[in-house]
Scaffold this active site. Structure first.
Site, PDB file in Angstrom:
ATOM      1  N   HIS A   1       0.855  -1.199   0.000  1.00  8.41           N
ATOM      2  CA  HIS A   1       0.000   0.000   0.000  1.00  8.41           C
ATOM      3  C   HIS A   1       0.887   1.242   0.000  1.00  8.41           C
ATOM      4  O   HIS A   1       1.364   1.668   1.048  1.00  8.41           O
ATOM      5  CB  HIS A   1      -0.908   0.029   1.233  1.00  8.41           C
TER       6      HIS A   1
ATOM      7  N   LYS B   1      -9.262  -0.977  -6.058  1.00  6.58           N
ATOM      8  CA  LYS B   1      -9.355  -0.303  -4.763  1.00  6.58           C
ATOM      9  C   LYS B   1     -10.726   0.348  -4.622  1.00  6.58           C
ATOM     10  O   LYS B   1     -11.170   1.103  -5.493  1.00  6.58           O
ATOM     11  CB  LYS B   1      -8.256   0.769  -4.650  1.00  6.58           C
TER      12      LYS B   1
ATOM     13  N   HIS C   1     -10.584   0.601   1.438  1.00  9.25           N
ATOM     14  CA  HIS C   1     -10.404   1.593   2.497  1.00  9.25           C
ATOM     15  C   HIS C   1     -11.630   1.435   3.388  1.00  9.25           C
ATOM     16  O   HIS C   1     -12.743   1.800   3.009  1.00  9.25           O
ATOM     17  CB  HIS C   1     -10.303   3.002   1.930  1.00  9.25           C
TER      18      HIS C   1
ATOM     19  N   HIS D   1      -5.003  -0.894   5.923  1.00  5.66           N
ATOM     20  CA  HIS D   1      -4.556  -0.091   7.069  1.00  5.66           C
ATOM     21  C   HIS D   1      -5.524  -0.146   8.249  1.00  5.66           C
ATOM     22  O   HIS D   1      -6.068   0.878   8.689  1.00  5.66           O
ATOM     23  CB  HIS D   1      -4.281   1.360   6.665  1.00  5.66           C
TER      24      HIS D   1
ATOM     25  N   ASP E   1       0.923   2.471   3.650  1.00  8.84           N
ATOM     26  CA  ASP E   1       0.092   3.650   3.393  1.00  8.84           C
ATOM     27  C   ASP E   1       0.935   4.913   3.437  1.00  8.84           C
ATOM     28  O   ASP E   1       0.490   5.963   3.906  1.00  8.84           O
ATOM     29  CB  ASP E   1      -1.085   3.751   4.365  1.00  8.84           C
TER      30      ASP E   1
ATOM     31  N   HIS F   1       2.673  14.368   1.481  1.00  6.57           N
ATOM     32  CA  HIS F   1       2.092  15.670   1.154  1.00  6.57           C
ATOM     33  C   HIS F   1       3.138  16.723   1.500  1.00  6.57           C
ATOM     34  O   HIS F   1       3.710  16.691   2.601  1.00  6.57           O
ATOM     35  CB  HIS F   1       0.825  15.949   1.973  1.00  6.57           C
TER      36      HIS F   1
END
Length: 334
Positions: free
Chosen positions: A14, A96, A133, A168, A241, A245
């Protein structure tokens, strides 16, 4: 001489590699750390078609020729069996599912997992994994994962030959449910969910670089995740995950969710497993159970860690990495 620890070269099931000018930075970082990575499709616009999967794969390999990307596409109700067939032909390994509005670029996601039920026979026929998710839209943020479990369990039980990964996981409830469901269900666990709780994010000063989706939960949830990771149960394996950013997207009035753990992922896991006296379990967690579940050969490459303390940089490629400024006991040799 410093102590060394040799492991199979890790897979990460991931990762977010982003796009455009950011892609080369994060793809090369991934290539330095992992043999194979499952690449998430939530770009702008999302990766949904066989042509888009092929184009994204080409861009990744151009940026990082040594990386082995495993490609995923956004699984949505308007796809057809023919679309699934074409996606499998170009090498996609997973679809996904994004519930609407629960994470970065999840606009136009599903309200209920059962909305993609008509596509599951085609996913099964082409041996594609359904990655979820696992948060329910419109629910209080700490309860979203647990609220998602009902529909997830119903769909997974109704399609026992289709493989599902609950991504996750962040709660004790999710760990229990994955353990209870059939062999077609597994879960990924991140490094940061093994280490932090919500208190680390907002208990003192606000720490935006620890803000993620799903949000870190209680100490009891963290303990359940650790128990699952250390257990040797093949239903639980590593997915970072890792979600970079840039600083201006995190340190602002409306910050993005995501923890950039890629630069410290294996070293951090080594520290966690070593401290728990679970060193013999780490190899399967990062380079065994995930490959088995996805039907991939286990890696024959190895990586050596050395006990040699180092300080995590404050910034990596414009992003504040997980555990920035902290000292880790293990580093990758060479």
């Amino acid at each position: 001489m410093n102590e060394t620890w040799t492991l199979p070269r890790a897979d990460d099931f991931h990762v977010h590699l982003r796009q455009d000018e950011d892609l080369p930075l994060y793809a090369r970082e991934a290539a330095r750390h992992f043999a194979r990575v499952l690449v998430m499709p939530n770009l702008v616009p999302p990766v949904r078609t066989s042509q888009e999967v092929s184009a994204y794969l080409e861009a990744i390999l151009c940026a990082a020729p040594d990386l082995h990307p495993l490609m995923a596409f956004k699984l949505s109700p308007d796809l057809t069996d023919s679309n699934i067939h074409e996606l499998a032909k170009v090498g996609a390994v997973a679809g996904k599912v994004y519930p609407e509005g629960v994470t970065t670029h999840s606009e136009n996601g599903v309200q209920d997992l059962r909305q993609i039920g008509h596509l599951l026979p085609a996913m099964e026929n082409h041996a594609l994994v359904v990655c979820c998710h696992g948060e329910k839209p419109g629910i209080f943020c700490l309860d979203r994962e647990e609220a998602f479990l009902e529909e997830f369990s119903e769909v997974a039980a109704a399609h026992p030959q289709t493989r599902f990964v609950l991504e996750h996981v962040s709660t004790a409830a999710a760990v229990r449910r994955v353990a209870e469901l059939g062999p077609n269900v597994a879960a990924t666990i991140t490094l940061h969910h093994l280490e932090i709780t919500l208190d680390d994010v907002i208990g003192g000063n606000l720490r935006p670089h620890l803000f993620c989706k799903p949000v870190a939960k209680r100490a009891s949830d963290r303990q359940a995740l650790r128990k699952a990771a250390f257990s040797g149960n093949p239903k639980f394996f590593f997915g970072s995950d890792s979600a970079p950013h840039r600083m201006d997207r995190k340190e602002c009035a409306s910050g993005c969710a995501g923890v950039y753990s890629m630069p410290v992922a294996l070293e951090g896991l080594a520290e966690v497993f070593d401290a728990a006296n679970a060193r013999e379990r780490l190899g399967h967690f990062v380079a065994g159970f995930g490959a088995d579940f996805y039907g991939l050969p286990r890696t024959t490459q190895t990586v050596t860690l050395i006990r040699d303390p180092w300080t995590v940089p404050a910034v990596v490629d414009g992003v504040v990495p997980y555990r920035a400024g902290e000292t880790l006991a293990w580093r990758i040799q060479g």
